[in-house]
Design an enzyme around this catalytic site. Structure first.
Site, short mmCIF file in Angstrom:
data_model
loop_
_atom_site.label_atom_id
_atom_site.label_comp_id
_atom_site.label_asym_id
_atom_site.label_seq_id
_atom_site.Cartn_x
_atom_site.Cartn_y
_atom_site.Cartn_z
N ASP A 184 -25.81 18.45 -41.05
CA ASP A 184 -27.21 18.82 -40.81
C ASP A 184 -27.51 20.14 -41.50
O ASP A 184 -26.70 21.08 -41.46
CB ASP A 184 -27.46 18.95 -39.30
CG ASP A 184 -28.93 19.14 -38.98
OD1 ASP A 184 -29.76 18.33 -39.44
OD2 ASP A 184 -29.26 20.11 -38.27
N ASN A 192 -38.69 24.74 -44.48
CA ASN A 192 -39.87 23.98 -44.89
C ASN A 192 -41.14 24.76 -44.61
O ASN A 192 -42.07 24.77 -45.43
CB ASN A 192 -39.92 22.63 -44.15
CG ASN A 192 -39.19 21.53 -44.90
OD1 ASN A 192 -39.08 21.57 -46.12
ND2 ASN A 192 -38.69 20.55 -44.17
N HIS A 197 -42.94 21.88 -48.14
CA HIS A 197 -42.20 20.61 -48.08
C HIS A 197 -41.73 20.14 -49.45
O HIS A 197 -40.71 19.43 -49.55
CB HIS A 197 -43.05 19.54 -47.39
CG HIS A 197 -43.18 19.75 -45.91
ND1 HIS A 197 -42.21 19.38 -45.02
CD2 HIS A 197 -44.17 20.32 -45.18
CE1 HIS A 197 -42.58 19.70 -43.79
NE2 HIS A 197 -43.78 20.26 -43.85
N ASP A 201 -37.96 19.17 -50.14
CA ASP A 201 -37.45 17.94 -50.75
C ASP A 201 -36.47 18.25 -51.87
O ASP A 201 -35.42 17.61 -52.01
CB ASP A 201 -38.61 17.10 -51.29
CG ASP A 201 -39.43 16.45 -50.19
OD1 ASP A 201 -38.96 16.43 -49.03
OD2 ASP A 201 -40.55 15.96 -50.48
N GLU A 227 -33.23 15.71 -41.94
CA GLU A 227 -32.30 16.47 -42.78
C GLU A 227 -30.84 16.22 -42.39
O GLU A 227 -29.95 16.95 -42.80
CB GLU A 227 -32.60 17.97 -42.68
CG GLU A 227 -32.36 18.60 -41.32
CD GLU A 227 -33.59 18.55 -40.40
OE1 GLU A 227 -33.63 19.34 -39.44
OE2 GLU A 227 -34.49 17.73 -40.66
#
Length: 321
Positions: A184, A192, A197, A201, A227
């Site tokens: 994780d 983010n 975002h 990504d 994630e």
């Protein structure tokens, strides 16, 4: 369904029974046709094919007479015809059964409406096979896409569940263990929120690429959700899983992706690992998830391990080096 009417062509060369053979052959030659249909009042009476002309030529060699022959003396009478409503399969079966390459096409009243040849049927059949092959390829691609995360280009949760079930069954049958590592990204929501975002990504893609570069052949990485990533390690024990997860953690740390809301000032990952032979895949994931929770609670950027033992479950922690 493809019917004969979809592929038939116009009759082309036709003649009457009392037409002279030499005239009909001249017409066939001018039209570049390999057969002629003999009709009377629109009904099929016979067919003149290359095979019939070979017979005529053989007879002419013997008698030396051909100019006065009528078509009726050479043609194949009452040829096999096919309905315009028949399927392609039925037409092919007729041609194969009767060993003919030309089928006059008739309507419901028996009147000649067209011609279909063996070549016409084969070409259409090949087209259908090509379309089916393209459809199979498209369906295969869709199935692959349904198992792949579109952003990270790794297996999604559906793929992970299917593959893990197979690995678990193999492990139970062969009595060889397998392991998983649940990874994780640390403090990813603040990442983010701060960087956006799109950058999130990009960071996920970079992390996945870095982790994949550390993995053995035969091990697989999946997007477990959000994630969270899951490494499936067939034939591995807890030690193998520890090394695999630690290699992944170090690879992400070496990316040195800036993260102002992490105490490490860079993007890091935490991991929980578990290994077993005889427990259900869902239970193994639950063990790895508990180990991941401990890794988070103990400061993140570390790997915690869980392994099924005869006397229970032991947990070790690998802190960052």
């Amino acid at each position: 369904m493809t019917t004969v009417s979809d592929l038939m062509s116009s009759v082309g060369s036709s003649a009457r029974e009392d037409d002279l053979l030499v005239d009909v052959v001249a017409t066939m030659r001018a039209n570049n046709h390999s057969c002629a249909v003999i009709t009377a009042d629109g009904l099929v009476k016979g067919i003149l094919t290359e095979r019939d002309l070979v017979v005529a030529y053989s007879r002419a060699l013997q008698t030396g007479v051909i100019d006065s022959w009528e078509v009726s003396s050479i043609m194949t009478p009452d040829p096999v015809c096919v309905s315009q409503d028949a399927s392609l399969f039925e037409a092919l079966r007729l041609a194969r059964t009767h060993h003919v390459r030309h089928l006059p096409v008739i309507d419901g009243q028996g009147y000649l409406v067209g011609m279909v040849t063996h070549t016409d049927m084969i070409n259409l059949y090949v087209d259908i096979l090509e379309q089916q092959s393209a459809l199979i390829d498209a369906n295969t691609e869709l199935r692959a896409q349904s198992r792949e995360d579109p952003l990270l280009r790794i297996g999604n949760r559906r793929a992970m569940q299917a593959d893990m079930a197979k690995v678990a069954a193999t492990a139970h049958r062969t009595r060889q263990g397998y392991a998983i590592a649940l990874l994780d990204l640390d403090y990813f929501k603040p990442f983010n929120d701060h960087y956006g975002h799109v950058e999130g990504d990009h960071a996920l893609q970079a992390v996945v690429a870095a982790i994949k570069n550390t993995m053995r052949h035969g091990d697989t990485l999946y997007r477990y959700g959000g994630e969270e990533l899951l490494m499936l390690l067939p034939g591995s024990d807890i030690g193998d899983a520890s090394h695999a997860a630690e290699r992944a953690r170090q690879a992400v740390q070496l990316l040195a992706l800036s993260h102002q809301h992490s105490p490490y000032n860079i993007l890091t990952i935490s991991g929980g690992i578990a290994s077993a032979r005889h427990i259900h895949a869902d239970e193994l994931i639950a063990q790895a998830d508990k180990a991941l929770y401990r890794a988070k609670a103990e400061g993140r950027n570390r790997i915690c391990g869980s392994v099924e033992l005869a006397s229970g479950v032991s947990v070790d922690t690998l802190a960052p080096r």
